[in-house]
Design a protein around this motif. Structure first.
Motif, short mmCIF file in Angstrom:
data_model
loop_
_atom_site.label_atom_id
_atom_site.label_comp_id
_atom_site.label_asym_id
_atom_site.label_seq_id
_atom_site.Cartn_x
_atom_site.Cartn_y
_atom_site.Cartn_z
N VAL A 175 -115.06 27.05 31.67
CA VAL A 175 -114.51 26.03 31.84
C VAL A 175 -113.55 26.32 31.43
O VAL A 175 -113.14 26.28 30.34
N PRO A 176 -112.20 25.67 32.22
CA PRO A 176 -111.03 25.26 30.38
C PRO A 176 -111.44 24.47 29.84
O PRO A 176 -111.82 23.21 29.84
N GLY A 177 -111.19 24.59 28.62
CA GLY A 177 -111.49 23.79 27.29
C GLY A 177 -110.29 23.84 26.51
O GLY A 177 -109.06 23.48 27.26
N LYS A 206 -106.66 21.91 36.66
CA LYS A 206 -106.15 22.64 37.47
C LYS A 206 -104.99 23.65 36.48
O LYS A 206 -105.16 24.64 36.38
N VAL A 207 -104.28 22.53 35.76
CA VAL A 207 -103.43 23.45 34.90
C VAL A 207 -104.02 23.90 33.43
O VAL A 207 -103.26 24.94 33.32
N ARG A 208 -105.10 23.41 33.46
CA ARG A 208 -106.04 24.29 32.47
C ARG A 208 -106.26 25.04 32.62
O ARG A 208 -106.72 26.11 32.08
N ALA A 209 -106.63 25.12 34.10
CA ALA A 209 -107.86 26.19 34.65
C ALA A 209 -106.32 27.62 34.34
O ALA A 209 -106.77 28.46 34.02
N GLU A 210 -105.60 27.16 35.00
CA GLU A 210 -104.70 28.65 35.60
C GLU A 210 -104.22 28.83 34.03
O GLU A 210 -103.65 30.26 34.16
N ALA A 211 -103.87 27.78 32.78
CA ALA A 211 -103.02 28.14 31.68
C ALA A 211 -104.83 29.44 31.03
O ALA A 211 -104.37 30.36 30.59
N THR A 214 -104.33 32.44 33.29
CA THR A 214 -103.59 33.52 32.32
C THR A 214 -103.98 34.62 30.97
O THR A 214 -103.65 35.02 30.16
N GLU A 215 -104.14 34.07 30.24
CA GLU A 215 -104.88 33.95 28.56
C GLU A 215 -105.83 34.97 28.39
O GLU A 215 -105.56 36.08 27.76
N TYR A 216 -106.77 34.66 29.26
CA TYR A 216 -107.38 35.34 29.37
C TYR A 216 -107.74 36.96 29.84
O TYR A 216 -107.98 38.38 29.66
N ASN A 217 -106.31 36.69 31.06
CA ASN A 217 -105.99 37.95 32.18
C ASN A 217 -104.36 38.27 30.97
O ASN A 217 -105.04 40.47 30.58
N ARG A 218 -104.60 38.26 30.01
CA ARG A 218 -103.13 38.45 28.55
C ARG A 218 -104.65 39.32 27.46
O ARG A 218 -104.52 40.55 26.73
#
Length: 328
Positions: A175-177, A206-211, A214-218
């Motif tokens: 979950v977005p932390g 939503k914004v935190r989830a997208e962030a 992106t971080e995990y994909n990196r």
């Protein structure tokens, strides 16, 4: 339970009778020796009818919404014509040895579906948050005609390697932390995941989830994939809003197709069967060891000596093993 014949269990499961399916899993989970022997006979008869399902493990931190996600996904799959079995593993208390077994309550809508079967099982204190007999339960569900098996694990931060060893696709739910995106999940769990799903991506999240995605994909870009030929990715979803569920299922289907074409799917299944063999051997040897009267007689004094620092644990263990071998 013992009054039901082996043939009745087998016929009931193959007929897709949910009552007999539940009773067969109860038989498989029993620790009684007479039940164990009959369960093995039942499994031998069912084995030719197994192996045709897609097995998906779902794990994640407590509160990540695993049950809600599984119910939402399960309902979609049932509506698409699949037969879905959910093996939801509840934590077993190390003190009372009891477990909550509340997943049927949490998946109330799914349990009403004729082509769905939800089975909560206690972990039995096994590392990895997986019920001791989950592998056998998967086979029983497959024999009953369920083509998608969803295994929900405890997700308490323990090693989830056990989960990976019995499913085809391993989904890590987060979950977005608030800044700490690892949320207590060890790096090792991320490394064995076939996909990461950032759940609860709705409203202000939503914004935190997208962030986080992106971080995990990196991060995933720099990790060695758990399986050759597949690059894990992070996704976002909201089980409550039914958003992103189709996309993660498409990823799972894509995984199945690619791994089947490369032969990795079949290779993984064979490796899992071999690992299962060694797990059962270790389990049976452990039971045999602690059940031997000579070991039981010697154990208390050796434990005392170890606690008092009079004997190294290794020495005590070797002595007990020698006692066991001598009295075999």
């Amino acid at each position: 339970m013992s009054k039901v014949t082996t043939e009745a269990y087998v016929e009931g499961v193959l007929a897709g009778n949910r009552v007999m399916l539940a009773r067969t899993i109860t038989l498989v989970e029993s620790n009684a020796q007479r039940h164990f022997e009959q369960a093995q006979a039942v499994l031998s008869h069912l084995l030719p009818h197994t192996g045709q399902s897609l097995r998906v493990g779902v794990t994640g931190v407590p509160g990540a919404g695993k049950s809600t996600l599984i119910e939402t996904l399960g309902l979609k799959l049932v509506q698409a014509g699949h037969k879905v079995a959910v093996l939801a593993v509840d934590p077993t208390s190390s003190i009372t040895k009891g477990s909550i077994l509340g997943d049927k309550t949490r998946m109330e809508m799914l349990t009403r579906e004729e082509n769905a079967f939800v089975r909560p099982s206690p972990t039995g204190g096994m590392l990895g948050g997986v019920a001791r007999k989950t592998r056998e339960s998967i086979l029983v569900c497959e024999a009953a005609g369920y083509d998608v098996i969803l295994v929900e694990t405890v997700g308490t931060g323990q090693s989830e390697i056990t989960v990976r060893s019995m499913v085809d696709f391993f989904l890590l739910l987060l979950v977005p932390g608030a800044g700490d995106e690892l949320q207590g999940i060890k790096k090792g769990v991320v490394e064995i995941a076939d996909a990461i799903l950032i759940n609860k991506a709705d409203g202000e999240n939503k914004v935190r989830a997208e962030a986080a995605r992106t971080e995990y994909n990196r991060a995933l870009h720099y990790l060695t994939p758990a399986i050759e030929g597949w690059r894990p990715r992070a996704y976002t979803a909201s089980a409550l809003e039914d958003a992103g569920i189709d996309k993660i299922w498409s990823a799972i289907e894509s995984f199945q197709e690619k791994m089947t074409e490369s032969g990795a799917w079949q290779a993984r299944r064979k490796a899992q069967l071999q690992e299962w063999l060694h797990t059962v051997i270790a389990e049976q040897l452990k039971q045999s060891f602690y059940a031997q009267p000579t070991v039981q007689a010697a154990l208390p004094d050796l434990e005392t000596a170890v606690r008092q620092g009079k004997l190294p644990p290794t020495t005590a263990a070797l002595q007990l093993l020698q006692i066991y071998k001598t009295n075999q």
